[in-house]
Design a protein around this motif. Structure first.
Motif, PDB file in Angstrom:
ATOM      1  N   LYS A   1       0.751  -1.222   0.453  1.00  0.00           N
ATOM      2  CA  LYS A   1       0.142  -0.426  -0.647  1.00  0.00           C
ATOM      3  C   LYS A   1       0.929   1.165   0.148  1.00  0.00           C
ATOM      4  CE  LYS A   1      -3.582  -2.047   2.680  1.00  0.00           C
ATOM      5  NZ  LYS A   1      -4.646  -1.425   3.779  1.00  0.00           N
ATOM      6  N   GLN A   2       0.345   2.325  -0.587  1.00  0.00           N
ATOM      7  CA  GLN A   2       1.083   3.630  -0.548  1.00  0.00           C
ATOM      8  C   GLN A   2       0.716   4.483   1.008  1.00  0.00           C
ATOM      9  OE1 GLN A   2       2.960   4.830  -2.427  1.00  0.00           O
ATOM     10  NE2 GLN A   2       1.783   3.865  -4.170  1.00  0.00           N
TER      11      GLN A   2
ATOM     12  N   ASP B   1      -1.330   6.901   1.741  1.00  0.00           N
ATOM     13  CA  ASP B   1      -2.080   6.765   1.763  1.00  0.00           C
ATOM     14  C   ASP B   1      -3.481   6.581   2.089  1.00  0.00           C
ATOM     15  OD1 ASP B   1      -2.427   6.345  -0.891  1.00  0.00           O
ATOM     16  OD2 ASP B   1      -3.019   7.797  -1.993  1.00  0.00           O
ATOM     17  N   ASN B   2      -2.941   4.281   2.018  1.00  0.00           N
ATOM     18  CA  ASN B   2      -3.542   3.581   2.008  1.00  0.00           C
ATOM     19  C   ASN B   2      -4.204   2.689   0.755  1.00  0.00           C
ATOM     20  OD1 ASN B   2      -3.867   2.014   3.646  1.00  0.00           O
ATOM     21  ND2 ASN B   2      -6.273   2.315   4.907  1.00  0.00           N
ATOM     22  N   THR B   3      -3.773   3.545  -0.628  1.00  0.00           N
ATOM     23  CA  THR B   3      -4.611   3.341  -1.670  1.00  0.00           C
ATOM     24  C   THR B   3      -2.964   2.453  -2.122  1.00  0.00           C
ATOM     25  OG1 THR B   3      -3.165   5.169  -2.857  1.00  0.00           O
ATOM     26  CG2 THR B   3      -5.315   5.166  -2.192  1.00  0.00           C
ATOM     27  N   PRO B   4      -3.634   1.205  -2.702  1.00  0.00           N
ATOM     28  CA  PRO B   4      -2.708   0.012  -3.764  1.00  0.00           C
ATOM     29  C   PRO B   4      -1.523   0.925  -4.311  1.00  0.00           C
ATOM     30  CG  PRO B   4      -5.136  -0.659  -4.189  1.00  0.00           C
ATOM     31  CD  PRO B   4      -5.189   0.818  -3.588  1.00  0.00           C
ATOM     32  N   SER B   5      -0.201  -0.056  -4.190  1.00  0.00           N
ATOM     33  CA  SER B   5       0.189   0.329  -4.824  1.00  0.00           C
ATOM     34  C   SER B   5       0.665  -0.107  -5.824  1.00  0.00           C
ATOM     35  CB  SER B   5       2.173  -0.038  -4.501  1.00  0.00           C
ATOM     36  OG  SER B   5       2.189  -1.031  -4.344  1.00  0.00           O
ATOM     37  N   GLU B   6       1.041   0.176  -7.058  1.00  0.00           N
ATOM     38  CA  GLU B   6       1.435  -0.191  -9.016  1.00  0.00           C
ATOM     39  C   GLU B   6       1.530  -1.712  -8.452  1.00  0.00           C
ATOM     40  OE1 GLU B   6       5.485   1.176 -10.527  1.00  0.00           O
ATOM     41  OE2 GLU B   6       4.274   2.349  -9.597  1.00  0.00           O
TER      42      GLU B   6
ATOM     43  N   GLU C   1       0.512  -3.902  -6.891  1.00  0.00           N
ATOM     44  CA  GLU C   1      -0.851  -5.490  -6.443  1.00  0.00           C
ATOM     45  C   GLU C   1      -1.969  -5.976  -7.611  1.00  0.00           C
ATOM     46  OE1 GLU C   1      -3.492  -6.869  -3.824  1.00  0.00           O
ATOM     47  OE2 GLU C   1      -1.423  -6.189  -3.693  1.00  0.00           O
ATOM     48  N   SER C   2      -1.642  -4.838  -9.164  1.00  0.00           N
ATOM     49  CA  SER C   2      -1.770  -5.486  -9.913  1.00  0.00           C
ATOM     50  C   SER C   2      -1.358  -7.205 -10.710  1.00  0.00           C
ATOM     51  CB  SER C   2      -2.361  -4.429 -11.345  1.00  0.00           C
ATOM     52  OG  SER C   2      -1.108  -4.801 -11.827  1.00  0.00           O
TER      53      SER C   2
ATOM     54  N   ASP D   1      -0.649  -6.127   5.562  1.00  0.00           N
ATOM     55  CA  ASP D   1       0.123  -5.109   4.948  1.00  0.00           C
ATOM     56  C   ASP D   1       1.397  -5.262   5.085  1.00  0.00           C
ATOM     57  OD1 ASP D   1       0.601  -2.616   4.893  1.00  0.00           O
ATOM     58  OD2 ASP D   1       0.054  -1.642   6.080  1.00  0.00           O
TER      59      ASP D   1
ATOM     60  N   ARG E   1       3.854  -2.764   3.919  1.00  0.00           N
ATOM     61  CA  ARG E   1       4.250  -1.062   3.980  1.00  0.00           C
ATOM     62  C   ARG E   1       5.609  -1.347   5.051  1.00  0.00           C
ATOM     63  NH1 ARG E   1      -0.517   2.843   4.629  1.00  0.00           N
ATOM     64  NH2 ARG E   1      -1.349   0.436   6.678  1.00  0.00           N
TER      65      ARG E   1
END
Length: 136
Positions: free
Chosen positions: A59-60, A62-67, A69-70, A92, A94
């Motif tokens: 995760k970034q 800001d709690n959004t998925p990092s690149e 993740e796809s 997690d 991070r």
């Protein structure tokens, strides 16, 4: 009891950690090229009783998925097809790479070994697994 196996999944390499059979201690197992990951896991599961997989959840801040993740989502589909009987959990991840590097520094590991990204990946997988064990 069976082991829990954790993965620090990466585009090129994947760090792998595993618990003891009592699920008390997380230890680094190895790092494999990601293209060889499924065959490696097949061989491991044939020899060892694995209760579940724990996959790092990048995760970034800001709690959004990092690149990445796809890429992990594609792998998770393949993993569930290959091992439908083994549940998958996410943890997690991070700061695990930074923590891994810091632990290598603090342990007095030589610079050449610290530069080995496979070592960082394996330690990161161990940190992911330990965080999971602390959470359950």
């Amino acid at each position: 009891m069976a082991r829990i196996l954790a993965l620090d999944y990466g585009k090129v390499r994947t760090g792998i950690a595993v618990t003891d059979e009592l699920q008390l201690i997380a230890s680094g197992l190895t790092t494999v090229e990601t293209k060889e990951l499924l065959p490696f896991l097949e061989g491991y599961v044939e020899k060892e009783n694995v209760e579940r997989f724990v996959i790092g959840l990048p995760k970034q801040m800001d709690n959004t998925p990092s690149e990445s993740e796809s890429l992990i989502q594609v792998f998770l589909k393949e993993l569930s097809k290959k091992f439908p009987e083994i549940p998958v959990e996410r943890q997690d991840e991070r700061f695990t790479s930074k923590m891994a590097f810091q632990s290598m520094l603090e342990s007095g590991m030589k610079k050449k070994k610290r530069q080995n990204k496979a070592t960082v990946d394996q330690i990161s997988a161990t940190l992911i697994l330990q965080a999971y064990l602390n959470r359950i």
